[in-house]
Design a protein around this motif. Structure first.
Motif, PDB file in Angstrom:
ATOM      1  N   PHE A  71       0.754  -1.156   0.121  1.00  0.00           N
ATOM      2  CA  PHE A  71      -0.087   0.017   0.046  1.00  0.00           C
ATOM      3  C   PHE A  71       0.992   1.134   0.018  1.00  0.00           C
ATOM      4  CE2 PHE A  71      -2.598  -3.510   1.887  1.00  0.00           C
ATOM      5  CZ  PHE A  71      -3.449  -3.334   1.144  1.00  0.00           C
ATOM      6  N   ASP A  72       0.298   2.333  -0.487  1.00  0.00           N
ATOM      7  CA  ASP A  72       1.060   3.657  -0.850  1.00  0.00           C
ATOM      8  C   ASP A  72       0.702   4.457   0.625  1.00  0.00           C
ATOM      9  OD1 ASP A  72       2.339   3.467  -3.422  1.00  0.00           O
ATOM     10  OD2 ASP A  72       0.050   3.081  -3.852  1.00  0.00           O
ATOM     11  N   SER A  73      -0.184   4.198   1.240  1.00  0.00           N
ATOM     12  CA  SER A  73      -0.612   4.626   2.353  1.00  0.00           C
ATOM     13  C   SER A  73      -1.572   3.948   3.415  1.00  0.00           C
ATOM     14  CB  SER A  73      -1.176   5.972   2.032  1.00  0.00           C
ATOM     15  OG  SER A  73      -1.756   6.916   3.082  1.00  0.00           O
ATOM     16  N   ILE A  74      -1.832   4.128   4.580  1.00  0.00           N
ATOM     17  CA  ILE A  74      -3.022   3.636   5.257  1.00  0.00           C
ATOM     18  C   ILE A  74      -3.838   4.752   5.959  1.00  0.00           C
ATOM     19  CG2 ILE A  74      -1.583   1.456   5.731  1.00  0.00           C
ATOM     20  CD1 ILE A  74      -0.981   2.409   8.496  1.00  0.00           C
ATOM     21  N   TYR A  75      -4.979   4.249   6.256  1.00  0.00           N
ATOM     22  CA  TYR A  75      -5.854   5.088   6.781  1.00  0.00           C
ATOM     23  C   TYR A  75      -6.494   4.200   8.036  1.00  0.00           C
ATOM     24  CZ  TYR A  75     -10.316   7.345   7.590  1.00  0.00           C
ATOM     25  OH  TYR A  75     -11.564   8.152   8.191  1.00  0.00           O
ATOM     26  N   VAL A  76      -5.930   4.689   9.118  1.00  0.00           N
ATOM     27  CA  VAL A  76      -6.140   3.861  10.292  1.00  0.00           C
ATOM     28  C   VAL A  76      -7.291   4.270  11.028  1.00  0.00           C
ATOM     29  CG1 VAL A  76      -5.320   3.332  12.789  1.00  0.00           C
ATOM     30  CG2 VAL A  76      -3.752   3.771  10.772  1.00  0.00           C
ATOM     31  N   LYS A 103       5.454   6.446   3.982  1.00  0.00           N
ATOM     32  CA  LYS A 103       4.333   6.714   3.555  1.00  0.00           C
ATOM     33  C   LYS A 103       3.468   7.392   4.414  1.00  0.00           C
ATOM     34  CE  LYS A 103       4.978   2.307   1.279  1.00  0.00           C
ATOM     35  NZ  LYS A 103       4.531   1.081   1.155  1.00  0.00           N
ATOM     36  N   PRO A 104       2.547   8.314   3.877  1.00  0.00           N
ATOM     37  CA  PRO A 104       1.494   9.126   4.816  1.00  0.00           C
ATOM     38  C   PRO A 104       0.655   8.269   5.453  1.00  0.00           C
ATOM     39  CG  PRO A 104       1.194   9.364   2.487  1.00  0.00           C
ATOM     40  CD  PRO A 104       2.434   8.446   2.477  1.00  0.00           C
ATOM     41  N   ILE A 105       0.278   8.681   6.745  1.00  0.00           N
ATOM     42  CA  ILE A 105      -0.839   7.838   7.428  1.00  0.00           C
ATOM     43  C   ILE A 105      -1.997   8.877   7.788  1.00  0.00           C
ATOM     44  CG2 ILE A 105      -1.256   6.483   9.543  1.00  0.00           C
ATOM     45  CD1 ILE A 105       1.829   5.872   9.403  1.00  0.00           C
ATOM     46  N   GLY A 106      -3.195   8.428   7.429  1.00  0.00           N
ATOM     47  CA  GLY A 106      -4.429   8.984   7.987  1.00  0.00           C
ATOM     48  C   GLY A 106      -4.953   8.263   9.108  1.00  0.00           C
ATOM     49  N   ILE A 115      -2.057   5.177  17.595  1.00  0.00           N
ATOM     50  CA  ILE A 115      -0.900   5.773  17.248  1.00  0.00           C
ATOM     51  C   ILE A 115      -0.500   6.810  17.976  1.00  0.00           C
ATOM     52  CG2 ILE A 115      -2.073   7.328  15.667  1.00  0.00           C
ATOM     53  CD1 ILE A 115       0.119   6.837  13.779  1.00  0.00           C
ATOM     54  N   ARG A 116       0.704   6.810  18.523  1.00  0.00           N
ATOM     55  CA  ARG A 116       1.416   7.746  19.603  1.00  0.00           C
ATOM     56  C   ARG A 116       2.860   8.003  19.095  1.00  0.00           C
ATOM     57  NH1 ARG A 116      -2.713   7.951  22.844  1.00  0.00           N
ATOM     58  NH2 ARG A 116      -3.675   6.374  23.930  1.00  0.00           N
ATOM     59  N   PRO A 117       3.274   9.307  19.562  1.00  0.00           N
ATOM     60  CA  PRO A 117       4.662   9.675  19.171  1.00  0.00           C
ATOM     61  C   PRO A 117       5.580   8.852  20.151  1.00  0.00           C
ATOM     62  CG  PRO A 117       3.565  11.492  20.211  1.00  0.00           C
ATOM     63  CD  PRO A 117       2.503  10.396  19.981  1.00  0.00           C
ATOM     64  N   TRP A 118       6.706   8.588  19.720  1.00  0.00           N
ATOM     65  CA  TRP A 118       8.000   8.008  20.717  1.00  0.00           C
ATOM     66  C   TRP A 118       9.065   8.589  20.060  1.00  0.00           C
ATOM     67  CZ3 TRP A 118       4.854   5.070  17.108  1.00  0.00           C
ATOM     68  CH2 TRP A 118       5.570   4.549  15.968  1.00  0.00           C
ATOM     69  N   VAL A 119      10.180   8.059  20.687  1.00  0.00           N
ATOM     70  CA  VAL A 119      11.429   8.602  20.405  1.00  0.00           C
ATOM     71  C   VAL A 119      11.584   8.744  19.090  1.00  0.00           C
ATOM     72  CG1 VAL A 119      13.741   8.666  21.172  1.00  0.00           C
ATOM     73  CG2 VAL A 119      12.197   7.788  22.833  1.00  0.00           C
ATOM     74  N   SER A 120      11.727   8.046  18.093  1.00  0.00           N
ATOM     75  CA  SER A 120      11.999   7.706  16.841  1.00  0.00           C
ATOM     76  C   SER A 120      10.797   8.165  15.950  1.00  0.00           C
ATOM     77  CB  SER A 120      12.774   6.557  16.708  1.00  0.00           C
ATOM     78  OG  SER A 120      11.692   5.351  16.672  1.00  0.00           O
ATOM     79  N   ASN A 121       9.743   8.800  16.414  1.00  0.00           N
ATOM     80  CA  ASN A 121       8.792   8.874  15.644  1.00  0.00           C
ATOM     81  C   ASN A 121       7.997  10.255  16.096  1.00  0.00           C
ATOM     82  OD1 ASN A 121       6.030   9.134  14.797  1.00  0.00           O
ATOM     83  ND2 ASN A 121       5.644   7.182  15.197  1.00  0.00           N
ATOM     84  N   ASN A 122       8.121  11.385  15.319  1.00  0.00           N
ATOM     85  CA  ASN A 122       7.667  12.641  15.615  1.00  0.00           C
ATOM     86  C   ASN A 122       6.189  12.626  15.027  1.00  0.00           C
ATOM     87  OD1 ASN A 122       8.111  13.294  13.098  1.00  0.00           O
ATOM     88  ND2 ASN A 122       9.649  14.562  13.377  1.00  0.00           N
ATOM     89  N   VAL A 127      -1.654  12.498   9.365  1.00  0.00           N
ATOM     90  CA  VAL A 127      -2.786  13.442   9.252  1.00  0.00           C
ATOM     91  C   VAL A 127      -3.925  12.771  10.289  1.00  0.00           C
ATOM     92  CG1 VAL A 127      -4.453  14.468   7.903  1.00  0.00           C
ATOM     93  CG2 VAL A 127      -2.145  13.884   6.897  1.00  0.00           C
ATOM     94  N   PHE A 128      -4.370  13.689  11.257  1.00  0.00           N
ATOM     95  CA  PHE A 128      -5.388  13.262  12.045  1.00  0.00           C
ATOM     96  C   PHE A 128      -6.693  14.046  11.670  1.00  0.00           C
ATOM     97  CE2 PHE A 128      -1.487  12.882  14.368  1.00  0.00           C
ATOM     98  CZ  PHE A 128      -1.962  11.478  15.022  1.00  0.00           C
ATOM     99  N   ALA A 129      -7.869  13.103  11.728  1.00  0.00           N
ATOM    100  CA  ALA A 129      -9.068  13.551  11.638  1.00  0.00           C
ATOM    101  C   ALA A 129      -9.717  14.545  12.678  1.00  0.00           C
ATOM    102  CB  ALA A 129     -10.237  12.458  11.312  1.00  0.00           C
ATOM    103  N   ALA A 130      -9.136  14.270  13.861  1.00  0.00           N
ATOM    104  CA  ALA A 130      -9.786  14.936  14.947  1.00  0.00           C
ATOM    105  C   ALA A 130      -9.506  16.531  14.769  1.00  0.00           C
ATOM    106  CB  ALA A 130      -9.125  14.558  16.410  1.00  0.00           C
ATOM    107  N   GLY A 131     -10.571  17.312  14.903  1.00  0.00           N
ATOM    108  CA  GLY A 131     -10.545  18.664  14.971  1.00  0.00           C
ATOM    109  C   GLY A 131      -9.960  19.284  13.398  1.00  0.00           C
ATOM    110  N   ASN A 132     -10.272  18.436  12.546  1.00  0.00           N
ATOM    111  CA  ASN A 132      -9.567  18.855  11.142  1.00  0.00           C
ATOM    112  C   ASN A 132     -10.782  18.692  10.149  1.00  0.00           C
ATOM    113  OD1 ASN A 132      -8.573  19.249   8.770  1.00  0.00           O
ATOM    114  ND2 ASN A 132      -6.666  17.794   8.891  1.00  0.00           N
ATOM    115  N   GLN A 133     -11.584  19.646   9.880  1.00  0.00           N
ATOM    116  CA  GLN A 133     -12.862  19.794   8.978  1.00  0.00           C
ATOM    117  C   GLN A 133     -12.179  19.284   7.439  1.00  0.00           C
ATOM    118  OE1 GLN A 133     -15.991  20.382   9.933  1.00  0.00           O
ATOM    119  NE2 GLN A 133     -15.240  20.299  11.728  1.00  0.00           N
ATOM    120  N   ASP A 134     -11.081  19.563   7.142  1.00  0.00           N
ATOM    121  CA  ASP A 134     -10.511  19.320   5.635  1.00  0.00           C
ATOM    122  C   ASP A 134      -9.685  17.889   5.883  1.00  0.00           C
ATOM    123  OD1 ASP A 134     -11.821  21.473   4.627  1.00  0.00           O
ATOM    124  OD2 ASP A 134     -10.211  22.851   5.150  1.00  0.00           O
TER     125      ASP A 134
END
Length: 152
Positions: A71-76, A103-106, A115-122, A127-134
């Motif tokens: 896959f070129d991307s995933i939507y979680v 690869k981008p992740i929605g 999904i949460r940030p960790w030391v090697s992942n900022n 892209v998060f849906a929460a609070g994002n009308q677009d």
């Protein structure tokens, strides 16, 4: 990296279980399809999953017979399944693999806990849906541009 990316050549894996936000998922899938992005629904088992509003979605793939590199991307989207710990482990494997290969992740509102940030992942390129009308448009933009390569 220099390859042109056209929406009609890209495939998004939708990681989904029961109890998802039906309206949100339908809107995002419709936006992806309007841009000719191919969509495959992936879950724990074949059949259908049902959203909190009764929306039913047919599953195309199961985790044991597909891989994140296809896959070129995933939507979680997330959700609940019969074997939640295995579902969460499979989703985490897809997230880590997609992130590793830039690869981008929605992430749907129902998938945020996966999904949460960790030391090697900022979380750059996520892209998060929460609070994002677009969200749908932002996710398509992330898939079709090189914007997600800026993580390094």
């Amino acid at each position: 990296m220099n390859t042109s990316r056209y929406p009609h050549t890209l495939k998004v894996g939708v990681l989904i279980g029961n109890g998802f936000n039906g309206q949100e998922v339908k809107n995002v899938i419709e936006t992806l399809k309007q841009h000719a992005v191919l969509v495959e629904f992936i879950s724990e088992k074949l059949g259908t999953v049902t959203g909190s509003d009764g929306t039913k979605i047919k599953i195309d793939q199961i985790f044991v017979s597909t891989h994140h590199t296809l896959f070129d991307s995933i939507y979680v989207v997330g959700g609940h399944t019969r074997n939640q710990s295995v579902f969460n482990m499979n989703v985490a494997e897809f997230i880590n693999g997609n992130y590793k290969y830039y690869k981008p992740i929605g992430v749907a509102t129902t998938g945020q806990s996966l999904i949460r940030p960790w030391v090697s992942n900022n979380l750059a390129g996520v892209v998060f849906a929460a609070g994002n009308q677009d969200f749908g448009k932002d996710f398509v933009s992330a898939i079709t541009t090189r914007r997600f390569w800026e993580r390094r």
